[in-house]
Design an enzyme around this catalytic site. Structure first.
Site, PDB file in Angstrom:
ATOM      1  N   ASN A   1       0.872  -1.179   0.000  1.00  0.00           N
ATOM      2  CA  ASN A   1       0.000   0.000   0.000  1.00  0.00           C
ATOM      3  C   ASN A   1       0.906   1.225   0.000  1.00  0.00           C
ATOM      4  OD1 ASN A   1      -1.761   2.079   0.479  1.00  0.00           O
ATOM      5  ND2 ASN A   1      -2.325   1.422   2.550  1.00  0.00           N
ATOM      6  N   TRP A   2       0.997   1.862  -1.166  1.00  0.00           N
ATOM      7  CA  TRP A   2       1.927   3.000  -1.282  1.00  0.00           C
ATOM      8  C   TRP A   2       1.387   4.256  -0.593  1.00  0.00           C
ATOM      9  CZ3 TRP A   2       3.796   3.183  -7.133  1.00  0.00           C
ATOM     10  CH2 TRP A   2       4.370   1.957  -7.463  1.00  0.00           C
ATOM     11  N   LYS A   3       0.126   4.232  -0.214  1.00  0.00           N
ATOM     12  CA  LYS A   3      -0.517   5.428   0.369  1.00  0.00           C
ATOM     13  C   LYS A   3      -0.325   6.608  -0.598  1.00  0.00           C
ATOM     14  CE  LYS A   3      -0.031   3.317   4.837  1.00  0.00           C
ATOM     15  NZ  LYS A   3       0.051   3.458   6.289  1.00  0.00           N
TER      16      LYS A   3
ATOM     17  N   HIS B   1      -9.436   1.407   4.970  1.00  0.00           N
ATOM     18  CA  HIS B   1      -8.167   1.586   5.684  1.00  0.00           C
ATOM     19  C   HIS B   1      -8.393   2.554   6.854  1.00  0.00           C
ATOM     20  CE1 HIS B   1      -4.051   2.673   6.587  1.00  0.00           C
ATOM     21  NE2 HIS B   1      -3.678   1.586   5.927  1.00  0.00           N
TER      22      HIS B   1
ATOM     23  N   GLU C   1      -6.747   4.927   7.904  1.00  0.00           N
ATOM     24  CA  GLU C   1      -6.496   6.339   7.568  1.00  0.00           C
ATOM     25  C   GLU C   1      -7.716   6.958   6.900  1.00  0.00           C
ATOM     26  OE1 GLU C   1      -2.848   5.618   5.475  1.00  0.00           O
ATOM     27  OE2 GLU C   1      -1.864   5.115   7.374  1.00  0.00           O
TER      28      GLU C   1
ATOM     29  N   GLU D   1      -5.188  -4.700  10.659  1.00  0.00           N
ATOM     30  CA  GLU D   1      -4.165  -3.673  10.862  1.00  0.00           C
ATOM     31  C   GLU D   1      -4.443  -2.916  12.164  1.00  0.00           C
ATOM     32  OE1 GLU D   1      -2.199  -2.509   6.848  1.00  0.00           O
ATOM     33  OE2 GLU D   1      -3.841  -1.129   7.263  1.00  0.00           O
TER      34      GLU D   1
ATOM     35  N   GLY E   1       2.763   2.516  10.805  1.00  0.00           N
ATOM     36  CA  GLY E   1       3.740   3.598  10.647  1.00  0.00           C
ATOM     37  C   GLY E   1       4.469   3.947  11.930  1.00  0.00           C
TER      38      GLY E   1
ATOM     39  N   SER F   1       3.627  -1.897  10.383  1.00  0.00           N
ATOM     40  CA  SER F   1       5.078  -1.966  10.597  1.00  0.00           C
ATOM     41  C   SER F   1       5.670  -3.315  10.194  1.00  0.00           C
ATOM     42  CB  SER F   1       5.433  -1.623  12.050  1.00  0.00           C
ATOM     43  OG  SER F   1       5.078  -0.280  12.333  1.00  0.00           O
TER      44      SER F   1
ATOM     45  N   GLY G   1       2.978  -1.045   4.276  1.00  0.00           N
ATOM     46  CA  GLY G   1       2.991   0.377   3.945  1.00  0.00           C
ATOM     47  C   GLY G   1       4.394   0.834   3.594  1.00  0.00           C
ATOM     48  N   GLY G   2       5.049   1.503   4.538  1.00  0.00           N
ATOM     49  CA  GLY G   2       6.358   2.116   4.302  1.00  0.00           C
ATOM     50  C   GLY G   2       7.379   1.217   3.623  1.00  0.00           C
TER      51      GLY G   2
HETATM   52  P1  13P Z   1       3.209   0.569   7.663  1.00  0.00           P
HETATM   53  O1  13P Z   1       3.690  -0.727   7.070  1.00  0.00           O
HETATM   54  O2  13P Z   1       3.946   1.769   7.131  1.00  0.00           O
HETATM   55  O3  13P Z   1       3.138   0.508   9.154  1.00  0.00           O
HETATM   56  O4  13P Z   1       1.696   0.770   7.145  1.00  0.00           O
HETATM   57  C1  13P Z   1       0.794  -0.262   7.274  1.00  0.00           C
HETATM   58  C2  13P Z   1      -0.420   0.061   6.496  1.00  0.00           C
HETATM   59  O5  13P Z   1      -1.175   0.946   6.847  1.00  0.00           O
HETATM   60  C3  13P Z   1      -0.672  -0.717   5.267  1.00  0.00           C
HETATM   61  O6  13P Z   1      -1.958  -0.494   4.796  1.00  0.00           O
END
Ligand code: 13P
Length: 253
Positions: free
Chosen positions: A9-11, A95, A97, A167, A173, A213, A234-235
């Site tokens: 997930n590149w956000k 998600h 967010e 999640e 993050g 994470s 994510g990251g």
């Molecule tokens: P991180 O891997 O950056 O913690 O993000 C997780 C995430 O929200 C994937 O959708």
């Protein structure tokens, strides 16, 4: 046997040229590796470029959100048919967010899940508790409720096409991931909830990921768990090396 699925997930990161070099690098390094289904979920603006690069490969494409109407006067929104049109196989729905910053609710998540399925796109539904909810002992009841509401009115036959991502919000993050066995327990609860609603067979076929994470150093801990079928990253999905190492978790020490 459920095939593991690891999605990046590149956000809201990466321009088109950046996205292209990331995907090219990942494809090159994972050539011939097919033990895990790998899905790129770039921003809407990169979907087409990524689709061009993965054409003819086994990599999948996912969007990060969708609206539930087929078309209409909904400025700024993207419909499931448009995602299908651009070549999406998956869409991330609900998600945390989006729930936190954009007013996503269990009801809108449910509408989006049904609309995506109707268009032939597989939802990756996100559920997860906040730190306050965890500390108040509400994790189980919240996860159960989020799962039930997201799947309300869905056909049992569609369940194997759905992916759920557990999640925990406090792990996203933050560098602070859940422990493998903790995550396994919650994911087992999600599967039990789905079995209660739709029967054991579809629940056993449905893949449930862990997200929060995830890194090359902890992916194995999650993938070793019997209930965990992959990760939503994510990251660490934004760099070629770390994403490839996560996907190849078996070979990573
Ligand atoms: P991180 O891997 O950056 O913690 O993000 C997780 C995430 O929200 C994937 O959708």
């Amino acid at each position: 046997m459920r095939k593991p699925i690891i999605a990046g997930n590149w956000k809201m990161y990466r321009t088109i040229p950046e996205g292209r070099s990331l995907v090219k690098g990942v494809i090159e390094k994972l050539a011939g590796f097919d033990e895990v289904e790998v899905v790129f979920c770039p921003p809407f603006t990169c979907l087409s470029a990524v689709k061009d690069l993965i054409q003819g490969t086994s990599f999948g494409l996912g969007a990060q959100d969708v609206y539930w109407k087929e078309e209409g006067a909904f400025t700024g929104e993207i419909s499931p048919l448009m995602l299908k049109d651009i070549g999406c196989d998956y869409v991330i729905i609900g998600h945390s967010e989006r729930r936190e910053h954009f007013g996503e609710t269990d009801q809108t998540v449910n509408l989006k899940v049904k609309a995506a399925l109707a268009a032939g796109i597989k939802p990756i539904i996100c559920v997860g508790e906040s730190l306050a909810q965890r500390e108040a002992g509400e994790t189980e009841s919240l996860i159960k409720r989020q799962t039930e509401l997201a799947l309300q009115g869905v056909d049992a036959a569609a369940i194997p096409r759905i992916v759920i991502a557990y999640e925990p919000i406090w792990a996203i993050g933050t560098g602070k991931s859940a422990g493998g066995s903790d995550a396994n327990e919650v994911i087992g609860l999600i599967r039990k909830t789905v079995a209660g609603l739709f029967g054991n067979e579809p629940a056993q076929q449905m893949r449930i990921q862990y997200g929060g994470s995830v890194k090359p150093s902890n992916i194995k801990e999650f993938m070793e768990q019997p209930e965990i079928d992959g990760a939503l990253v994510g990251g660490a999905s934004l760099e070629i090396e770390s994403f490839v190492e996560i996907v190849r978790y078996e070979t990573k020490v």
